[in-house]
Design a protein around this motif. Structure first.
Motif, PDB file in Angstrom:
ATOM      1  N   VAL A  28      27.353  57.976  13.855  1.00  0.00           N
ATOM      2  CA  VAL A  28      27.986  59.292  13.791  1.00  0.00           C
ATOM      3  C   VAL A  28      26.943  60.346  13.418  1.00  0.00           C
ATOM      4  O   VAL A  28      26.875  61.427  14.031  1.00  0.00           O
ATOM      5  N   VAL A  29      26.107  60.034  12.435  1.00  0.00           N
ATOM      6  CA  VAL A  29      25.023  60.950  12.058  1.00  0.00           C
ATOM      7  C   VAL A  29      24.110  61.205  13.256  1.00  0.00           C
ATOM      8  O   VAL A  29      23.716  62.347  13.526  1.00  0.00           O
ATOM      9  N   LEU A  61      31.962  60.741   5.463  1.00  0.00           N
ATOM     10  CA  LEU A  61      30.707  61.493   5.425  1.00  0.00           C
ATOM     11  C   LEU A  61      30.938  62.914   4.926  1.00  0.00           C
ATOM     12  O   LEU A  61      30.114  63.463   4.192  1.00  0.00           O
ATOM     13  N   GLU A  62      32.079  63.488   5.302  1.00  0.00           N
ATOM     14  CA  GLU A  62      32.417  64.818   4.795  1.00  0.00           C
ATOM     15  C   GLU A  62      32.664  64.762   3.293  1.00  0.00           C
ATOM     16  O   GLU A  62      32.208  65.633   2.535  1.00  0.00           O
ATOM     17  N   GLY A  63      33.365  63.732   2.838  1.00  0.00           N
ATOM     18  CA  GLY A  63      33.642  63.594   1.421  1.00  0.00           C
ATOM     19  C   GLY A  63      32.387  63.415   0.580  1.00  0.00           C
ATOM     20  O   GLY A  63      32.334  63.854  -0.577  1.00  0.00           O
ATOM     21  N   HIS A  64      31.363  62.801   1.166  1.00  0.00           N
ATOM     22  CA  HIS A  64      30.095  62.594   0.463  1.00  0.00           C
ATOM     23  C   HIS A  64      29.148  63.786   0.588  1.00  0.00           C
ATOM     24  O   HIS A  64      28.063  63.778   0.004  1.00  0.00           O
ATOM     25  N   TYR A  81      32.053  69.396  13.913  1.00  0.00           N
ATOM     26  CA  TYR A  81      31.426  68.730  12.777  1.00  0.00           C
ATOM     27  C   TYR A  81      29.921  68.949  12.878  1.00  0.00           C
ATOM     28  O   TYR A  81      29.348  68.888  13.969  1.00  0.00           O
ATOM     29  N   GLU A  82      29.284  69.179  11.734  1.00  0.00           N
ATOM     30  CA  GLU A  82      27.836  69.318  11.725  1.00  0.00           C
ATOM     31  C   GLU A  82      27.272  68.773  10.424  1.00  0.00           C
ATOM     32  O   GLU A  82      27.977  68.635   9.412  1.00  0.00           O
ATOM     33  N   LEU A  83      25.998  68.434  10.467  1.00  0.00           N
ATOM     34  CA  LEU A  83      25.340  67.914   9.277  1.00  0.00           C
ATOM     35  C   LEU A  83      25.091  69.035   8.272  1.00  0.00           C
ATOM     36  O   LEU A  83      24.754  70.156   8.644  1.00  0.00           O
ATOM     37  N   GLU A  89      18.635  65.730   6.198  1.00  0.00           N
ATOM     38  CA  GLU A  89      17.495  64.970   5.681  1.00  0.00           C
ATOM     39  C   GLU A  89      17.505  63.516   6.152  1.00  0.00           C
ATOM     40  O   GLU A  89      16.514  62.795   6.005  1.00  0.00           O
ATOM     41  N   LEU A  90      18.620  63.088   6.735  1.00  0.00           N
ATOM     42  CA  LEU A  90      18.690  61.734   7.287  1.00  0.00           C
ATOM     43  C   LEU A  90      17.953  61.619   8.622  1.00  0.00           C
ATOM     44  O   LEU A  90      17.691  60.502   9.079  1.00  0.00           O
ATOM     45  N   GLU A  91      17.617  62.735   9.261  1.00  0.00           N
ATOM     46  CA  GLU A  91      17.034  62.675  10.605  1.00  0.00           C
ATOM     47  C   GLU A  91      15.786  61.797  10.676  1.00  0.00           C
ATOM     48  O   GLU A  91      15.721  60.889  11.526  1.00  0.00           O
TER      49      GLU A  91
END
Length: 211
Positions: A28-29, A61-64, A81-83, A89-91
């Motif tokens: 998803v990321v 992921l939104e909750g975190h 949805y967006e990062l 920073e996960l990229e």
């Protein structure tokens, strides 16, 4: 349903996996690395995951604080949805995982999605000049821009592309590996090229050594 499972381990690696270690979470990321996406886009990119599962991963992921939802302005009337900054920073981690996974054999029946191919294009390109491309993959349009030493990808229509390309992800991936097959792909209808065809040939050939 969303999960709240934890490794119960104080190590920072385990704590990171508490956030993104659930099945499909990192994919998803991956789908959000090139820009905001609607739920339907993320769902379509992950055919092996059910709608409920994708919903759960996005909610977790939104909750975190990794992903955020926001409404698009009228007349779009939809949500994307967006990062978040932290999620972005996960990229390098996701891309490094992809490079590591290059040694794992790929099965012929495995799905190859648009984002994967565009990330591969972005990471392997070494353009020498400036150009703008309209790339249509599986009925979605992307803007690809090059400048010396850099290529960027973003969703949506470009204003004045030098060339337009319409194909599917597996074909584009094959052409990135073997650019000499472009004429054959155009002849048999797997690729449609408009504008300046030489510009697209340059895009395929200007690659980093070892890519």
């Amino acid at each position: 349903m969303p999960t709240s499972r934890s490794y119960g381990d104080a190590c920072t690696i385990a704590r990171a996996l508490d956030v993104v270690g659930e099945r499909w979470a990192l994919l998803v990321v991956r789908e959000l690395l090139l820009g905001p996406q609607r739920f339907s886009d993320v769902r379509r990119a992950l055919p092996g995951a059910s709608s409920n599962l994708v919903t759960d991963r996005l909610r977790e992921l939104e909750g975190h604080g990794v992903v955020v939802r926001r409404p698009l302005p009228p007349p779009a009337a939809s949500t994307v949805y967006e990062l978040t900054g932290w999620g972005r920073e996960l990229e390098p981690i996701v891309l490094a995982l992809g490079a590591w996974g290059g040694r794992v054999p790929r099965t012929k029946s495995a799905h190859l999605g648009t984002t994967s191919v565009l990330l591969y294009l972005r990471g392997s390109a070494h353009p020498r000049g400036r150009a703008c491309y309209r790339v249509e993959l599986d009925a979605r349009v992307w803007t690809v821009r090059t400048e010396p030493g850099r290529l960027t990808v973003e969703p949506g229509e470009p204003a004045a592309p030098d060339a337009t390309i319409r194909t599917d992800p597996p074909t584009l991936n094959a052409l990135l590996e073997t650019p000499s097959e472009l004429d054959a792909a155009i002849a048999d209808g797997r690729v449609t090229v408009g504008g300046d065809p030489k510009a697209f040939r340059r895009l395929l050939r200007e690659r980093r050594l070892g890519a």
